[in-house]
Design an enzyme around this catalytic site. Structure first.
Site, PDB file in Angstrom:
ATOM      1  N   SER A 179       0.839  -1.177   0.000  1.00 42.43           N
ATOM      2  CA  SER A 179       0.000   0.000   0.000  1.00 42.43           C
ATOM      3  C   SER A 179       0.887   1.244   0.000  1.00 42.43           C
ATOM      4  O   SER A 179       1.814   1.330  -0.798  1.00 42.43           O
ATOM      5  CB  SER A 179      -0.959  -0.043   1.185  1.00 42.43           C
ATOM      6  OG  SER A 179      -2.087   0.735   0.912  1.00 42.43           O
ATOM      7  N   ASP A 440      -8.909  -5.267  -5.341  1.00 42.35           N
ATOM      8  CA  ASP A 440      -8.443  -4.139  -4.532  1.00 42.35           C
ATOM      9  C   ASP A 440      -8.762  -2.810  -5.206  1.00 42.35           C
ATOM     10  O   ASP A 440      -8.261  -2.535  -6.302  1.00 42.35           O
ATOM     11  CB  ASP A 440      -6.935  -4.272  -4.318  1.00 42.35           C
ATOM     12  CG  ASP A 440      -6.345  -3.144  -3.500  1.00 42.35           C
ATOM     13  OD1 ASP A 440      -7.114  -2.410  -2.855  1.00 42.35           O
ATOM     14  OD2 ASP A 440      -5.106  -3.012  -3.513  1.00 42.35           O
ATOM     15  N   HIS A 465      -6.380  -6.417  -1.320  1.00 49.79           N
ATOM     16  CA  HIS A 465      -5.259  -5.548  -0.978  1.00 49.79           C
ATOM     17  C   HIS A 465      -4.149  -6.314  -0.264  1.00 49.79           C
ATOM     18  O   HIS A 465      -4.381  -6.939   0.762  1.00 49.79           O
ATOM     19  CB  HIS A 465      -5.789  -4.426  -0.078  1.00 49.79           C
ATOM     20  CG  HIS A 465      -4.927  -3.212   0.006  1.00 49.79           C
ATOM     21  ND1 HIS A 465      -4.630  -2.438  -1.082  1.00 49.79           N
ATOM     22  CD2 HIS A 465      -4.324  -2.624   1.058  1.00 49.79           C
ATOM     23  CE1 HIS A 465      -3.887  -1.422  -0.701  1.00 49.79           C
ATOM     24  NE2 HIS A 465      -3.673  -1.514   0.586  1.00 49.79           N
TER      25      HIS A 465
END
Length: 497
Positions: A179, A440, A465
């Site tokens: 991320s 995601d 994710h």
């Protein structure tokens, strides 16, 4: 680009249902990246038991770009040397927008790579998050030292000093992150190629943007992959509730139906937008981490999946779409052991304007929203007709910058500067891999097609994710297992170059 799409007939149903992540946050009203995980120390103590991981401390400069400022502070990091073989690589996991979780020093795919390759593992906590406190508080004047550029300089200084002190200067260093830390991993390789040999940038949004309605568009498609009717039902429910909010006579019923902590009171556009966003967040959070394997971190709620939410929305025995939407909200409250939902924008502001390190926003919310205002934007607005929610457009998100920090911020200029610094989609580097999951929503700002041979995309159908970072398990989709293998093969290849 590696597009991993193999699906056996027995696993088809799993494909059709769609903060360290070094993916994370700890504030229930956290904005920006969705709630990656509960980053609180309490939750981390509840994580899967294993040998205690010791805190280590590294001396960093407060401002890497001002030679006159000699102030320093202590940054937390962790070590796992159990797999290290002399001459092996050094893996540096990058912390994100919450406390660095020591569970990652005991579990996770990167440790599997370390075991196979004889790697030494470090995890460096991001400045201003967790226990890494560069300043006495989180006042706006102090937050000027919080930025991705300062964080990258922290990584560079840490790498340089540790390498010199441990005789690792000639070792191949590899950055890992998921991320926002995934973006940092790619940017670390971009900005400091002499210090880091390669990077695995998982679920990394590398293009900053003020308005990000595409996030909710992916939410629509992810819900639809379970049932075409599901996002339509969610949209009907959200639209119904939005209309009801225009009539104060409905407020008492809404208060009861959604189990609010206090009687609903809407004095401004910000009040209604905050309430509608909080309810949409129930779906946004579940989609982002659908069927992942975060349980090892002590995360609650991994049993709530897209199929569960869509099942509730399809259950006519609960009543109409409004009643089902409320049932989802109550389900999430029970799951997270919350007595009620405090949907007041004033309560959110009270938390977020608390500048103490012991305040509720210090879990990551106050810091991350500051970074969205001054670097990234990433505002998940309803400014698209192709998504299931209503009521929290871009102005709602932008207003928070001035409400929380009491300053005027040109977010568009800040976002432009970020893309000029790092290149956005035009990033040019070498030996950086970009795994992303099709479920995601953050993949919309990531690399899902090869930028070139040295910047490969690994697009994993049916996963969410940071899925490839979590420990493997028997029920993982075959394409997820292939993606982990692909990363390992790239590491083998790149470490020889």
């Amino acid at each position: 680009m590696a597009v991993l799409t193999y699906v056996s007939s027995s696993l088809l149903k799993y494909v059709l249902v769609v903060v360290l992540c070094l993916c994370g946050s700890g504030d229930a009203r956290f904005k920006g990246f969705r709630r990656f995980m509960d980053r609180s120390e309490t939750t981390q103590r509840a994580a899967k038991a294993g040998p205690e991981v010791q805190d280590h401390w590294f001396t960093q400069r407060l401002d890497h770009f001002n030679g006159v400022d000699t102030r320093v502070w202590k940054q937390r990091y962790f070590i796992n040397d159990s797999f290290y073989r002399p001459g092996g690589p050094v893996f540096l996991m990058i912390g994100g927008e919450g406390p660095a979780n020591p569970a990652w020093m005991q579990y996770g795919t990167w440790l599997t790579y370390a075991e196979k390759l004889g790697g030494l593992c470090f995890l460096l906590e991001h400045r201003f998050y967790g226990k890494s406190h560069p300043t006495e508080d989180l006042s706006t004047s102090n937050l000027r030292f919080l930025s991705s550029r300062q964080a990258l300089a922290d990584l560079a200084h840490f790498r340089t000093v540790v390498a010199e002190g441990r005789g690792l200067s000639s070792s191949r260093w590899v950055a890992f992150g998921g991320s926002y830390p995934g973006s940092l991993a790619a940017w670390f390789r971009l900005k400091y190629p002499h210090l880091v040999h390669a990077a695995i940038a998982t679920s990394a949004p590398i293009h900053a943007t003020v308005n990000f309605p595409e996030y909710l568009e992916v939410v629509w498609r992810s819900l639809a992959s379970y049932s075409p009717e599901c996002p339509l039902l969610v949209k009907q429910a959200s639209d119904t509730l939005s209309q009801m909010l225009k009539n104060p006579l409905t407020y008492s019923n809404i208060t009861k139906d959604f189990q609010l902590c206090s009687p609903l009171q809407l004095d401004s556009f910000m009040d209604s937008a905050h309430f509608l966003e909080a309810l949409a967040g129930n779906f946004m959070d579940v989609v982002q981490y659908n069927e992942d394997n975060r349980a090892f971190e002590g995360v609650v709620g991994t049993n709530i999946t897209i199929s569960v939410l869509c099942g509730v929305m399809a259950d006519e025995s609960l009543g109409g779409v409004y009643e089902r939407y409320a049932a989802v909200a109550r389900l999430l409250l029970r799951t997270f052991s919350q007595r009620c939902l405090d949907a007041r924008y004033s309560a959110y502001l009270q938390d977020m304007t608390n500048t103490s390190w012991s305040g509720p926003g210090a879990a990551g919310g106050r810091q991350w929203v500051y970074q969205t205002c001054t670097e990234f934007g990433f505002y998940q607005s309803t400014d698209s007709p192709n998504q299931p929610f209503t009521g929290f457009p871009l102005p709602y998100h932008l207003q928070q910058c001035s409400d929380v920090y009491n300053v005027s911020v040109d977010v568009a200029a800040a976002v432009q500067d970020t893309n000029e610094q790092y290149g956005g989609y035009g990033l040019r580097a070498a030996r950086v891999a970009f795994p992303n999951g099709s479920i995601d929503p953050w993949s919309a700002l990531g690399v899902t097609q090869d930028l070139d041979q040295q910047l490969p995309a690994i697009f994993i159908k049916g996963t969410a994710h940071c899925a490839n970072m979590y420990p493997a398990r028997a029920e993982d989709l075959p394409q997820l297992a292939l993606a982990r293998d692909h990363v390992y093969l790239l590491l083998q290849q790149w470490l020889k170059e």
